[in-house]
Design a protein around this motif. Sequence first.
Motif, PDB file in Angstrom:
ATOM      1  N   CYS A 121      60.796  77.229 105.861  1.00 61.83           N
ATOM      2  CA  CYS A 121      61.537  78.303 105.202  1.00 61.83           C
ATOM      3  C   CYS A 121      62.697  78.731 106.088  1.00 61.83           C
ATOM      4  O   CYS A 121      62.618  78.658 107.310  1.00 61.83           O
ATOM      5  CB  CYS A 121      60.632  79.509 104.919  1.00 61.83           C
ATOM      6  N   ALA A 122      63.776  79.191 105.441  1.00 61.97           N
ATOM      7  CA  ALA A 122      64.951  79.689 106.154  1.00 61.97           C
ATOM      8  C   ALA A 122      65.200  81.129 105.740  1.00 61.97           C
ATOM      9  O   ALA A 122      65.260  81.436 104.543  1.00 61.97           O
ATOM     10  CB  ALA A 122      66.177  78.823 105.859  1.00 61.97           C
ATOM     11  N   TYR A 123      65.325  82.013 106.736  1.00 62.93           N
ATOM     12  CA  TYR A 123      65.562  83.430 106.492  1.00 62.93           C
ATOM     13  C   TYR A 123      66.870  83.835 107.155  1.00 62.93           C
ATOM     14  O   TYR A 123      67.189  83.386 108.259  1.00 62.93           O
ATOM     15  CB  TYR A 123      64.439  84.294 107.068  1.00 62.93           C
ATOM     16  N   ARG A 124      67.630  84.712 106.476  1.00 61.87           N
ATOM     17  CA  ARG A 124      68.866  85.221 107.041  1.00 61.87           C
ATOM     18  C   ARG A 124      68.555  86.357 108.011  1.00 61.87           C
ATOM     19  O   ARG A 124      67.768  87.257 107.712  1.00 61.87           O
ATOM     20  CB  ARG A 124      69.779  85.752 105.931  1.00 61.87           C
ATOM     21  N   LEU A 125      69.146  86.310 109.206  1.00 62.48           N
ATOM     22  CA  LEU A 125      69.001  87.375 110.185  1.00 62.48           C
ATOM     23  C   LEU A 125      70.160  88.359 110.055  1.00 62.48           C
ATOM     24  O   LEU A 125      71.267  87.956 109.725  1.00 62.48           O
ATOM     25  CB  LEU A 125      68.971  86.791 111.599  1.00 62.48           C
ATOM     26  N   PRO A 126      69.939  89.664 110.266  1.00 61.70           N
ATOM     27  CA  PRO A 126      68.689  90.241 110.775  1.00 61.70           C
ATOM     28  C   PRO A 126      67.730  90.747 109.705  1.00 61.70           C
ATOM     29  O   PRO A 126      66.630  91.136 110.012  1.00 61.70           O
ATOM     30  CB  PRO A 126      69.213  91.428 111.594  1.00 61.70           C
ATOM     31  N   ASN A 127      68.156  90.774 108.409  1.00 61.44           N
ATOM     32  CA  ASN A 127      67.329  91.446 107.403  1.00 61.44           C
ATOM     33  C   ASN A 127      66.201  90.579 106.864  1.00 61.44           C
ATOM     34  O   ASN A 127      65.440  91.015 106.001  1.00 61.44           O
ATOM     35  CB  ASN A 127      68.200  91.940 106.248  1.00 61.44           C
ATOM     36  N   LEU A 128      66.076  89.317 107.362  1.00 62.73           N
ATOM     37  CA  LEU A 128      64.969  88.426 107.014  1.00 62.73           C
ATOM     38  C   LEU A 128      64.917  88.109 105.523  1.00 62.73           C
ATOM     39  O   LEU A 128      63.843  87.904 104.957  1.00 62.73           O
ATOM     40  CB  LEU A 128      63.628  89.024 107.470  1.00 62.73           C
ATOM     41  N   THR A 129      66.085  88.060 104.880  1.00 60.18           N
ATOM     42  CA  THR A 129      66.145  87.666 103.476  1.00 60.18           C
ATOM     43  C   THR A 129      65.933  86.163 103.369  1.00 60.18           C
ATOM     44  O   THR A 129      66.557  85.384 104.089  1.00 60.18           O
ATOM     45  CB  THR A 129      67.516  88.036 102.873  1.00 60.18           C
ATOM     46  N   LEU A 130      65.035  85.747 102.460  1.00 60.09           N
ATOM     47  CA  LEU A 130      64.773  84.325 102.283  1.00 60.09           C
ATOM     48  C   LEU A 130      65.998  83.628 101.718  1.00 60.09           C
ATOM     49  O   LEU A 130      66.554  84.045 100.693  1.00 60.09           O
ATOM     50  CB  LEU A 130      63.578  84.116 101.345  1.00 60.09           C
ATOM     51  N   ILE A 131      66.447  82.560 102.385  1.00 61.57           N
ATOM     52  CA  ILE A 131      67.586  81.775 101.919  1.00 61.57           C
ATOM     53  C   ILE A 131      67.100  80.630 101.032  1.00 61.57           C
ATOM     54  O   ILE A 131      67.548  80.460  99.909  1.00 61.57           O
ATOM     55  CB  ILE A 131      68.392  81.219 103.108  1.00 61.57           C
ATOM     56  N   THR A 132      66.174  79.860 101.558  1.00 64.33           N
ATOM     57  CA  THR A 132      65.638  78.734 100.801  1.00 64.33           C
ATOM     58  C   THR A 132      64.348  78.274 101.465  1.00 64.33           C
ATOM     59  O   THR A 132      64.008  78.716 102.571  1.00 64.33           O
ATOM     60  CB  THR A 132      66.648  77.566 100.741  1.00 64.33           C
ATOM     61  N   GLU A 133      63.633  77.393 100.795  1.00 64.17           N
ATOM     62  CA  GLU A 133      62.399  76.832 101.339  1.00 64.17           C
ATOM     63  C   GLU A 133      62.306  75.373 100.942  1.00 64.17           C
ATOM     64  O   GLU A 133      62.903  74.930  99.951  1.00 64.17           O
ATOM     65  CB  GLU A 133      61.184  77.600 100.824  1.00 64.17           C
ATOM     66  N   SER A 134      61.569  74.599 101.718  1.00 64.27           N
ATOM     67  CA  SER A 134      61.416  73.183 101.429  1.00 64.27           C
ATOM     68  C   SER A 134      60.270  72.960 100.456  1.00 64.27           C
ATOM     69  O   SER A 134      59.481  73.869 100.170  1.00 64.27           O
ATOM     70  CB  SER A 134      61.157  72.408 102.721  1.00 64.27           C
ATOM     71  N   SER A 135      60.178  71.738  99.971  1.00 67.68           N
ATOM     72  CA  SER A 135      58.982  71.331  99.235  1.00 67.68           C
ATOM     73  C   SER A 135      57.828  71.193 100.227  1.00 67.68           C
ATOM     74  O   SER A 135      58.046  71.109 101.441  1.00 67.68           O
ATOM     75  CB  SER A 135      59.240  69.997  98.531  1.00 67.68           C
ATOM     76  N   PRO A 136      56.578  71.165  99.744  1.00 68.21           N
ATOM     77  CA  PRO A 136      55.441  71.041 100.670  1.00 68.21           C
ATOM     78  C   PRO A 136      55.494  69.734 101.453  1.00 68.21           C
ATOM     79  O   PRO A 136      55.862  68.682 100.922  1.00 68.21           O
ATOM     80  CB  PRO A 136      54.226  71.093  99.740  1.00 68.21           C
ATOM     81  N   LEU A 137      55.130  69.816 102.729  1.00 68.84           N
ATOM     82  CA  LEU A 137      54.959  68.632 103.555  1.00 68.84           C
ATOM     83  C   LEU A 137      53.518  68.166 103.456  1.00 68.84           C
ATOM     84  O   LEU A 137      52.739  68.663 102.641  1.00 68.84           O
ATOM     85  CB  LEU A 137      55.332  68.945 105.010  1.00 68.84           C
ATOM     86  N   THR A 138      53.128  67.239 104.314  1.00 64.69           N
ATOM     87  CA  THR A 138      51.759  66.734 104.321  1.00 64.69           C
ATOM     88  C   THR A 138      50.767  67.873 104.517  1.00 64.69           C
ATOM     89  O   THR A 138      50.986  68.769 105.319  1.00 64.69           O
ATOM     90  CB  THR A 138      51.585  65.707 105.452  1.00 64.69           C
ATOM     91  N   GLU A 139      49.657  67.842 103.774  1.00 68.08           N
ATOM     92  CA  GLU A 139      48.629  68.859 103.960  1.00 68.08           C
ATOM     93  C   GLU A 139      48.036  68.752 105.361  1.00 68.08           C
ATOM     94  O   GLU A 139      47.786  67.662 105.867  1.00 68.08           O
ATOM     95  CB  GLU A 139      47.538  68.711 102.906  1.00 68.08           C
ATOM     96  N   VAL A 140      47.837  69.907 105.979  1.00 67.08           N
ATOM     97  CA  VAL A 140      47.322  69.987 107.339  1.00 67.08           C
ATOM     98  C   VAL A 140      45.962  70.658 107.276  1.00 67.08           C
ATOM     99  O   VAL A 140      45.869  71.870 107.044  1.00 67.08           O
ATOM    100  CB  VAL A 140      48.295  70.775 108.244  1.00 67.08           C
ATOM    101  N   SER A 141      44.903  69.881 107.453  1.00 66.08           N
ATOM    102  CA  SER A 141      43.550  70.407 107.273  1.00 66.08           C
ATOM    103  C   SER A 141      43.119  71.282 108.446  1.00 66.08           C
ATOM    104  O   SER A 141      42.316  72.196 108.283  1.00 66.08           O
ATOM    105  CB  SER A 141      42.560  69.251 107.089  1.00 66.08           C
ATOM    106  N   LEU A 142      43.643  71.000 109.645  1.00 69.20           N
ATOM    107  CA  LEU A 142      43.338  71.805 110.831  1.00 69.20           C
ATOM    108  C   LEU A 142      44.599  72.537 111.272  1.00 69.20           C
ATOM    109  O   LEU A 142      45.711  72.045 111.082  1.00 69.20           O
ATOM    110  CB  LEU A 142      42.839  70.917 111.977  1.00 69.20           C
ATOM    111  N   THR A 143      44.421  73.704 111.852  1.00 67.98           N
ATOM    112  CA  THR A 143      45.590  74.430 112.349  1.00 67.98           C
ATOM    113  C   THR A 143      46.210  73.648 113.499  1.00 67.98           C
ATOM    114  O   THR A 143      45.592  73.475 114.551  1.00 67.98           O
ATOM    115  CB  THR A 143      45.193  75.829 112.839  1.00 67.98           C
TER     116      THR A 143
END
Length: 625
Positions: A196-218
Amino acid sequence: MRRLLLLLLIAVLATETVAIAVHAPRSVATSDSPVLSTNGTVVWWYLATKSYTYPPNHLVYSNTLLFFENADTPPSLKFVELKTGQVFRTVPLNASYSVLDASSDLLIVGGEEGLLALSWSGKVLWRTIWSVKGVEVGNSSLVVWNEAELLFLDRETGSILYTTPFEWGIPLFAVSRGDVLYTVERNTTSDSVAVCAYRLPNLTLITESSPLTEVSLTPVVVRICFLSGDRMVVGIRGFCVAGLDVNTLAIAYEVEEVVDFTVVDDHDADGVKDLCVIMQQGLYLLSGKTGGFLAWVSEESYVWVERVGHDANEDGVEDVCCAFSSEEGEVVGFISVKQESRMIGWMRLKLGLLTITRVNDVNGDRRADLLLSTIYGYVLLLSVTDFHPPLVEIVAPENESVVKSPIVVKAVLWDFESGVASATCFLDGVAHQMSVNESIGGSTAQLCLDAGEGWHTLYIEVEDFAGNRQTTPFFRILVDNTPPMISIVSPPNQTILANTTLDICWTVYDDVSGVNAQQVVVQPLGYEVQLPPSTHNLTLQVPQDGVVTVILTAYDHAGNAGSTTCTVIVDAQPPQVRIEQPMNGSFISETAIEIGWSCEDTGSGISSVVVRVDNRIVYEGNETM
């Protein structure tokens, strides 16, 4: 299964503790050394009393290593000089912290107990009591996150200025670039990961990617690297690497089952840095632009790779630092990024390598050094030479361009070995130090310079920490601070037109950069036309009577604007006139005729009245009745 066993092994090893000891440089390993054998140069090692987590909570900034000693009473933050391995400052902490980040003027530690802001002298600046999961300190920003949201904090006080809930999930990693914050977020419900990309400083969401590979473990190691102006790569150790567009976060490619990766030179010459990637089948060179296969480097089952940029065997190709496990211990060595390469130079450690970090030349011998972290402590390995100059590109102003003073000079700098130390801008031979801002994908430098009108020469010289220098080509810049001179020749101001055709003629000149464009605006008609610089006359049709204002504006090549105006009264309708007496067709017995009239004009007004009887003028004046 291999991934699970590796994580279990790390968890078991993380419980070991050993005694504190800092050792001077030695060429032969001793019984208390984490180094079993080597043909490289070990500067020092530091054995710490601590149960290490993976990755260890440490930070290398400039020539200082900082890490937590949570086994101390109370827990502490250690400052270690990279040149000697000596602890030169210990800051007691009020709790055990887990996250750490820094800028040139601020140290931030955080964890379940809250945030603590320190100066580099160890002075506590402020603290908070709410817990955090991560922190990202930029040159002018401070962003933290907890289980629920991102927070933008005041660097001076720690007060919350902006907050926003996570768009995807809890961030695993965050990095700021300019006024954009990039995060790698994991949704704990679906195990999906997105950027995800957020504009600083107000943290407004600019855009987000499609999902990447599922990550079963942190995942424990997540990185974002910028490969060029419009390409970034996201790496999740043990899972995948993905190339994304910097602006849209569109996924260009994704490579799964990646153990580790590092950024290397642009080997396929497509303008984008490439990737050296460890997979189950060995070490590969992939295109950073497309993710496509470029070369098979080695079939060894490595567990860690770090770019060093050194050509130890002089085969004309840079080397990387790799590590793998053996029965005798873990081996850290150097391998050329070349087809079917073999390890060239190595050291063998006791089992428990955690991370490899490239650091600047700490002892001034023109070598970029490596810091190894193990469950036994830290080892500084001196074995990488930086003979390559930095790369520098002037992005503003353009060569042969016309600008206004002050001149804003901007440059992008790269040095993936020892790092950029300084940048100097030379204007007409006079040196001006530039402000350098470090970032993962490459540093930026900026400077504002006052300059008089006329032509100037400009170039930038960049030096890395190993003393290598690079100079840009000379740029020629024309400074123009004076607007064009423009004057309307005709019609004169306050001219009255008896028709709706408006002919405009003017003169314009600019003796510095020249006229670049012109604009004519006619009010209140709303008429607007853009004209080339060579135009000096224009004919317009005015649809109705009234007062018309013509605004002429000329622009030079530096963007300076000069304007002039002219007001014209358009009156294409004749006056209204009526004979009041005598009545038309009437008989008059007297010889003296009394004549009465009325007239009006709503345009320019009545200027004169002429009365004729049998074509003989009997009155001439300006009486309207």
